[in-house]
Design a protein around this motif. Structure first.
Motif, PDB file in Angstrom:
ATOM      1  N   LYS A 104      -5.760   2.392 -11.729  1.00 16.15           N
ATOM      2  CA  LYS A 104      -5.456   1.591 -12.919  1.00 16.15           C
ATOM      3  C   LYS A 104      -4.034   1.854 -13.406  1.00 16.15           C
ATOM      4  O   LYS A 104      -3.319   0.925 -13.808  1.00 16.15           O
ATOM      5  N   ALA A 105      -3.608   3.107 -13.375  1.00 15.25           N
ATOM      6  CA  ALA A 105      -2.244   3.437 -13.801  1.00 15.25           C
ATOM      7  C   ALA A 105      -1.212   2.813 -12.872  1.00 15.25           C
ATOM      8  O   ALA A 105      -0.185   2.282 -13.323  1.00 15.25           O
ATOM      9  N   LEU A 106      -1.469   2.857 -11.579  1.00  9.20           N
ATOM     10  CA  LEU A 106      -0.540   2.264 -10.622  1.00  9.20           C
ATOM     11  C   LEU A 106      -0.427   0.756 -10.826  1.00  9.20           C
ATOM     12  O   LEU A 106       0.665   0.181 -10.730  1.00  9.20           O
ATOM     13  N   GLN A 107      -1.557   0.125 -11.115  1.00 13.85           N
ATOM     14  CA  GLN A 107      -1.572  -1.333 -11.259  1.00 13.85           C
ATOM     15  C   GLN A 107      -0.982  -1.812 -12.581  1.00 13.85           C
ATOM     16  O   GLN A 107      -0.800  -3.011 -12.774  1.00 13.85           O
ATOM     17  N   SER A 108      -0.634  -0.869 -13.473  1.00 17.76           N
ATOM     18  CA  SER A 108      -0.087  -1.245 -14.774  1.00 17.76           C
ATOM     19  C   SER A 108       1.405  -1.553 -14.711  1.00 17.76           C
ATOM     20  O   SER A 108       1.987  -1.966 -15.711  1.00 17.76           O
ATOM     21  N   GLN A 109       2.029  -1.346 -13.543  1.00 23.77           N
ATOM     22  CA  GLN A 109       3.452  -1.638 -13.399  1.00 23.77           C
ATOM     23  C   GLN A 109       3.767  -1.995 -11.960  1.00 23.77           C
ATOM     24  O   GLN A 109       2.931  -1.841 -11.070  1.00 23.77           O
ATOM     25  N   GLU A 110       4.992  -2.454 -11.740  1.00 21.00           N
ATOM     26  CA  GLU A 110       5.462  -2.749 -10.392  1.00 21.00           C
ATOM     27  C   GLU A 110       6.063  -1.489  -9.774  1.00 21.00           C
ATOM     28  O   GLU A 110       6.708  -0.690 -10.455  1.00 21.00           O
ATOM     29  N   TRP A 111       5.860  -1.314  -8.466  1.00 19.83           N
ATOM     30  CA  TRP A 111       6.417  -0.182  -7.735  1.00 19.83           C
ATOM     31  C   TRP A 111       7.179  -0.679  -6.514  1.00 19.83           C
ATOM     32  O   TRP A 111       6.760  -1.641  -5.867  1.00 19.83           O
ATOM     33  N   THR A 112       8.265   0.003  -6.197  1.00 20.45           N
ATOM     34  CA  THR A 112       8.969  -0.273  -4.944  1.00 20.45           C
ATOM     35  C   THR A 112       8.332   0.510  -3.809  1.00 20.45           C
ATOM     36  O   THR A 112       8.156  -0.008  -2.701  1.00 20.45           O
ATOM     37  N   ASN A 113       7.984   1.760  -4.082  1.00 18.05           N
ATOM     38  CA  ASN A 113       7.432   2.641  -3.043  1.00 18.05           C
ATOM     39  C   ASN A 113       6.216   3.390  -3.577  1.00 18.05           C
ATOM     40  O   ASN A 113       6.304   4.095  -4.585  1.00 18.05           O
ATOM     41  N   ILE A 114       5.086   3.232  -2.898  1.00 24.18           N
ATOM     42  CA  ILE A 114       3.890   4.046  -3.156  1.00 24.18           C
ATOM     43  C   ILE A 114       3.553   4.741  -1.845  1.00 24.18           C
ATOM     44  O   ILE A 114       3.064   4.112  -0.894  1.00 24.18           O
ATOM     45  N   VAL A 115       3.871   6.033  -1.771  1.00 25.03           N
ATOM     46  CA  VAL A 115       3.676   6.808  -0.552  1.00 25.03           C
ATOM     47  C   VAL A 115       2.343   7.551  -0.661  1.00 25.03           C
ATOM     48  O   VAL A 115       2.159   8.374  -1.554  1.00 25.03           O
ATOM     49  N   LEU A 116       1.438   7.259   0.252  1.00 26.84           N
ATOM     50  CA  LEU A 116       0.100   7.848   0.223  1.00 26.84           C
ATOM     51  C   LEU A 116      -0.068   8.867   1.332  1.00 26.84           C
ATOM     52  O   LEU A 116       0.036   8.543   2.514  1.00 26.84           O
ATOM     53  N   ASP A 117      -0.308  10.116   0.936  1.00 23.09           N
ATOM     54  CA  ASP A 117      -0.768  11.146   1.866  1.00 23.09           C
ATOM     55  C   ASP A 117      -2.285  11.145   1.741  1.00 23.09           C
ATOM     56  O   ASP A 117      -2.825  11.718   0.794  1.00 23.09           O
ATOM     57  N   PRO A 118      -2.990  10.487   2.644  1.00 25.96           N
ATOM     58  CA  PRO A 118      -4.407  10.172   2.420  1.00 25.96           C
ATOM     59  C   PRO A 118      -5.340  11.358   2.677  1.00 25.96           C
ATOM     60  O   PRO A 118      -5.932  11.489   3.744  1.00 25.96           O
ATOM     61  N   VAL A 119      -5.457  12.219   1.672  1.00 31.64           N
ATOM     62  CA  VAL A 119      -6.313  13.401   1.800  1.00 31.64           C
ATOM     63  C   VAL A 119      -7.758  12.915   1.728  1.00 31.64           C
ATOM     64  O   VAL A 119      -8.305  12.696   0.654  1.00 31.64           O
ATOM     65  N   ASP A 134     -13.737   9.463  -0.090  1.00 34.78           N
ATOM     66  CA  ASP A 134     -13.082   8.769   1.021  1.00 34.78           C
ATOM     67  C   ASP A 134     -13.203   7.258   0.873  1.00 34.78           C
ATOM     68  O   ASP A 134     -12.236   6.517   1.050  1.00 34.78           O
ATOM     69  N   ARG A 135     -14.400   6.810   0.565  1.00 36.88           N
ATOM     70  CA  ARG A 135     -14.644   5.366   0.432  1.00 36.88           C
ATOM     71  C   ARG A 135     -13.824   4.781  -0.710  1.00 36.88           C
ATOM     72  O   ARG A 135     -13.247   3.693  -0.585  1.00 36.88           O
ATOM     73  N   ALA A 136     -13.782   5.492  -1.834  1.00 39.88           N
ATOM     74  CA  ALA A 136     -13.023   5.006  -2.977  1.00 39.88           C
ATOM     75  C   ALA A 136     -11.529   4.959  -2.664  1.00 39.88           C
ATOM     76  O   ALA A 136     -10.827   4.015  -3.060  1.00 39.88           O
ATOM     77  N   LEU A 137     -11.037   5.966  -1.949  1.00 39.91           N
ATOM     78  CA  LEU A 137      -9.619   5.996  -1.585  1.00 39.91           C
ATOM     79  C   LEU A 137      -9.263   4.800  -0.713  1.00 39.91           C
ATOM     80  O   LEU A 137      -8.243   4.123  -0.935  1.00 39.91           O
ATOM     81  N   LYS A 138     -10.098   4.526   0.269  1.00 34.93           N
ATOM     82  CA  LYS A 138      -9.838   3.412   1.179  1.00 34.93           C
ATOM     83  C   LYS A 138      -9.918   2.067   0.455  1.00 34.93           C
ATOM     84  O   LYS A 138      -9.164   1.144   0.750  1.00 34.93           O
ATOM     85  N   ALA A 139     -10.826   1.963  -0.508  1.00 37.66           N
ATOM     86  CA  ALA A 139     -11.032   0.688  -1.190  1.00 37.66           C
ATOM     87  C   ALA A 139     -10.015   0.426  -2.287  1.00 37.66           C
ATOM     88  O   ALA A 139      -9.571  -0.712  -2.473  1.00 37.66           O
ATOM     89  N   GLN A 140      -9.614   1.483  -3.027  1.00 43.25           N
ATOM     90  CA  GLN A 140      -8.810   1.272  -4.228  1.00 43.25           C
ATOM     91  C   GLN A 140      -7.344   1.688  -4.099  1.00 43.25           C
ATOM     92  O   GLN A 140      -6.485   1.118  -4.766  1.00 43.25           O
ATOM     93  N   ILE A 141      -7.067   2.677  -3.269  1.00 44.24           N
ATOM     94  CA  ILE A 141      -5.707   3.208  -3.197  1.00 44.24           C
ATOM     95  C   ILE A 141      -4.963   2.715  -1.960  1.00 44.24           C
ATOM     96  O   ILE A 141      -3.790   2.319  -2.049  1.00 44.24           O
ATOM     97  N   LEU A 142      -5.601   2.733  -0.813  1.00 43.99           N
ATOM     98  CA  LEU A 142      -4.926   2.318   0.420  1.00 43.99           C
ATOM     99  C   LEU A 142      -4.315   0.921   0.319  1.00 43.99           C
ATOM    100  O   LEU A 142      -3.177   0.721   0.779  1.00 43.99           O
ATOM    101  N   PRO A 143      -4.984  -0.062  -0.298  1.00 45.87           N
ATOM    102  CA  PRO A 143      -4.370  -1.398  -0.398  1.00 45.87           C
ATOM    103  C   PRO A 143      -3.102  -1.428  -1.256  1.00 45.87           C
ATOM    104  O   PRO A 143      -2.309  -2.365  -1.136  1.00 45.87           O
ATOM    105  N   LEU A 144      -2.907  -0.414  -2.107  1.00 45.29           N
ATOM    106  CA  LEU A 144      -1.721  -0.373  -2.963  1.00 45.29           C
ATOM    107  C   LEU A 144      -0.536   0.302  -2.283  1.00 45.29           C
ATOM    108  O   LEU A 144       0.610   0.125  -2.708  1.00 45.29           O
ATOM    109  N   ALA A 145      -0.804   1.077  -1.243  1.00 50.17           N
ATOM    110  CA  ALA A 145       0.227   1.893  -0.606  1.00 50.17           C
ATOM    111  C   ALA A 145       1.245   1.033   0.139  1.00 50.17           C
ATOM    112  O   ALA A 145       0.897   0.028   0.761  1.00 50.17           O
ATOM    113  N   THR A 146       2.506   1.465   0.080  1.00 54.52           N
ATOM    114  CA  THR A 146       3.557   0.837   0.882  1.00 54.52           C
ATOM    115  C   THR A 146       3.897   1.673   2.111  1.00 54.52           C
ATOM    116  O   THR A 146       4.487   1.179   3.067  1.00 54.52           O
TER     117      THR A 146
END
Length: 281
Positions: A104-119, A134-146
């Motif tokens: 939710k915090a990430l989606q509140s603004q525009e980002w140039t770079n979102i680097v995900l170290d997918p732990v 794991d499931r939540a990370l793949k569903a909610q965070i991975l689509p936001l990553a650049t």
């Protein structure tokens, strides 16, 4: 000149945020990220998602304590209000509630770079809780990553491959992860693949490049993955292309492994100091 007065002749460093866990011995997590940001000449900020402390009475296993979602939200509110941020690195998030808060915090603004170290596996959690995370990370965070930097295990999980035993396998994994996420991928082979070189594969949808460096020992070093993603984050914030950032980060980590720090733990930690070329403002 007062502390609140900016000199027209002084350029401010790029600001880099890490949203990650605290690792008490200092080898990984937000501690490693902040040291990397500083060494590579960016102004580092951290929002803590969890507290990890190894247990010396139990074979140095992980003790994992999540930070309350409201506390994470408060940290990010302060950070995002204080700075015009364009670049963020995501490390250990640890729980579905944390992932929801961060998304939710990430989606509140525009980002140039979102680097995900997918732990994907938090070693301090029960298997069921880890799977939910794991499931939540793949569903909610991975689509936001650049840009995403999966290790050997994470590359298998994100690509759906049963095994990765060769450079060709790693290239296929990178290709699949990019196609699934749209993100630039640096799939890390590290010491997991046979051979004299630590091999990582870069793929951005057009350029497929194998990055090699001679292995420094045959055992993984604490903080290498965190530092690699943090170095990529710093370089992107300074204006490097994704491939340039990946190459610089790999060289930085290789030098940091060569200068590793020993302790009473059964593993060494990467040292960020003097691993790069110093601040570049």
């Amino acid at each position: 000149m007062s502390a609140n007065t900016h000199s027209a002749e002084t350029a401010s460093p790029a600001v880099t945020l890490t949203i990650a866990g605290s690792e008490a011995t200092g080898g990984a997590g937000a501690q490693a990220d902040l040291k990397t940001f500083q060494e590579l000449g960016t102004y580092g900020i951290a929002a803590l998602t969890c507290i990890v402390s190894f247990d010396p009475k139990d074979n140095w296993s992980h003790r994992f304590v999540p930070v309350e979602p409201q506390v994470i939200s408060d940290q990010l509110e302060a950070i995002q209000t204080a700075y015009d941020l364009t670049t963020v690195k995501l490390g250990m998030l640890g729980t579905p509630a944390t992932i929801d808060t961060v998304a939710k915090a990430l989606q509140s603004q525009e980002w140039t770079n979102i680097v995900l170290d997918p732990v994907l596996i938090c070693k301090g959690q029960e298997p069921g809780a880890a799977l939910d995370t794991d499931r939540a990370l793949k569903a909610q965070i991975l689509p936001l990553a650049t840009f995403v930097t999966p290790n050997h295990f994470e590359s298998m999980s994100l690509s759906g491959m049963d095994s990765i035993e060769s450079v060709e396998d790693l290239q296929e994994a990178a290709r699949r992860i990019h196609e699934a996420s749209g993100a630039v991928v640096l799939a890390k082979g590290g010491v997991r693949l046979e051979g004299d070189d630590a091999v990582d594969v870069f793929y951005d949808g057009q350029t497929m490049e194998v990055l090699r460096a001679p292995k420094v020992g045959e055992v993984a070093v604490s903080g290498a993955g965190c530092t690699l993603a943090a170095a990529i984050t710093a370089e992107l914030a300074k204006g490097a292309t994704p491939l340039e950032a990946a190459k610089t980060a790999k060289a930085f980590v290789t030098e940091g492994i060569r200068n590793r720090v020993s302790s009473h733990t059964p593993f060494d930690a990467l040292w960020q100091g003097n691993a790069g070329n110093g601040p570049a403002l």
